[in-house]
Scaffold this motif. Sequence first.
Motif, mmCIF file in Angstrom:
data_model
loop_
_atom_site.group_PDB
_atom_site.id
_atom_site.type_symbol
_atom_site.label_atom_id
_atom_site.label_comp_id
_atom_site.label_asym_id
_atom_site.label_seq_id
_atom_site.Cartn_x
_atom_site.Cartn_y
_atom_site.Cartn_z
ATOM 1 N N THR A 66 0.947 -1.052 -0.132
ATOM 2 C CA THR A 66 -0.026 0.283 0.039
ATOM 3 C C THR A 66 0.804 1.343 0.132
ATOM 4 N N GLY A 69 -3.262 5.752 0.900
ATOM 5 C CA GLY A 69 -4.500 5.108 1.542
ATOM 6 C C GLY A 69 -4.050 4.828 2.870
ATOM 7 N N SER A 70 -4.754 3.392 3.153
ATOM 8 C CA SER A 70 -4.839 2.924 4.423
ATOM 9 C C SER A 70 -4.816 1.328 4.849
ATOM 10 N N LYS A 72 -6.267 -1.307 7.489
ATOM 11 C CA LYS A 72 -7.419 -1.589 8.635
ATOM 12 C C LYS A 72 -7.135 -3.133 9.105
ATOM 13 N N SER A 98 -7.413 -5.425 5.880
ATOM 14 C CA SER A 98 -7.793 -4.880 4.346
ATOM 15 C C SER A 98 -6.818 -3.618 4.223
ATOM 16 N N ASP A 99 -6.446 -3.541 2.877
ATOM 17 C CA ASP A 99 -5.702 -2.575 2.461
ATOM 18 C C ASP A 99 -6.277 -1.686 1.312
ATOM 19 N N THR A 100 -5.887 -0.558 0.945
ATOM 20 C CA THR A 100 -6.247 0.199 -0.253
ATOM 21 C C THR A 100 -5.063 -0.025 -1.110
ATOM 22 N N GLY A 103 -3.619 -4.342 -5.002
ATOM 23 C CA GLY A 103 -4.364 -5.281 -5.029
ATOM 24 C C GLY A 103 -3.832 -6.438 -6.206
ATOM 25 N N SER A 151 -9.514 -9.683 -3.655
ATOM 26 C CA SER A 151 -8.601 -8.884 -4.193
ATOM 27 C C SER A 151 -9.018 -8.151 -5.486
ATOM 28 N N GLN A 155 -7.480 -1.722 -6.340
ATOM 29 C CA GLN A 155 -8.394 -1.348 -5.389
ATOM 30 C C GLN A 155 -7.875 -1.904 -4.040
ATOM 31 N N GLY A 156 -6.985 -3.090 -3.947
ATOM 32 C CA GLY A 156 -6.693 -3.458 -2.681
ATOM 33 C C GLY A 156 -7.073 -4.940 -2.184
#
Length: 171
Positions: A66, A69-70, A72, A98-100, A103, A151, A155-156
Motif C-alpha cells: 500500500t 491510503g490505509s 485496517k 484490508s488495504d487500499t 491489489g 482482491s 483497489q486493494g
Amino acid sequence: MELHPTEFHFPSFLQGVAEICRIKAEQKGIDFFYETDGDIPAGISADSKRLRQVLINLLSNAIKFTDEGSVKFIVKTQPVDDSEEDISKIYRTRFQISDTGVGMTANQVEKIFLPFEQVGDAQKQYEGTGLGLAITHNIVAMMDSTLEVQSEPGQGSLFWFDSELRSSADW
C-alpha cells in the motif's frame, strides 16, 4: 511446526500487534486503523507466538503493498454458545486485514500461498523471500481455519480467517 497454547491477555496482545504495525504504516505515510468489537474476552488460550506471526505477516504485507491510503486491522468475536459460564467460553474470532494497496488479479491470488511465489511489483518482491504467506497459510490451517482473500487490482486486498478461541481466566 506445532502449536503451543498458553493463556494470555488478549486485548494487550492485539494492541501490541497493532502498535508494531502502526509504526510501520506511519513510517510509510499511510493511515493505520485498528478496531475490535466490544465483546473480546480478556484472556484466551492460544499459541500467542504463532498468532502474532500470522497477524504481523498479513499486516506487514498489507503495509508493504500500500503506497497511499490505509490498512485496517479489525477483530470481531462472538460466543459460540450461549452459556453463562465465562470461565471457558469458546469465541469465534474473525481477524480481518484490508488495504487500499495495489491489489491482485484472480491468477495472482491463486499463487500467493505457494512457497517462493511472489506477485506484483518486482521492487517489492526484493523485500521478502516469498515464504511469508505460505507459512502463514500453514499456521492458520493448523489452527483449524482457512486464510481467505479477496482482491481487486488497483483497489486493494482483504485477508481474513476465523478461529475458535477458548477464553481463560488464568492469563
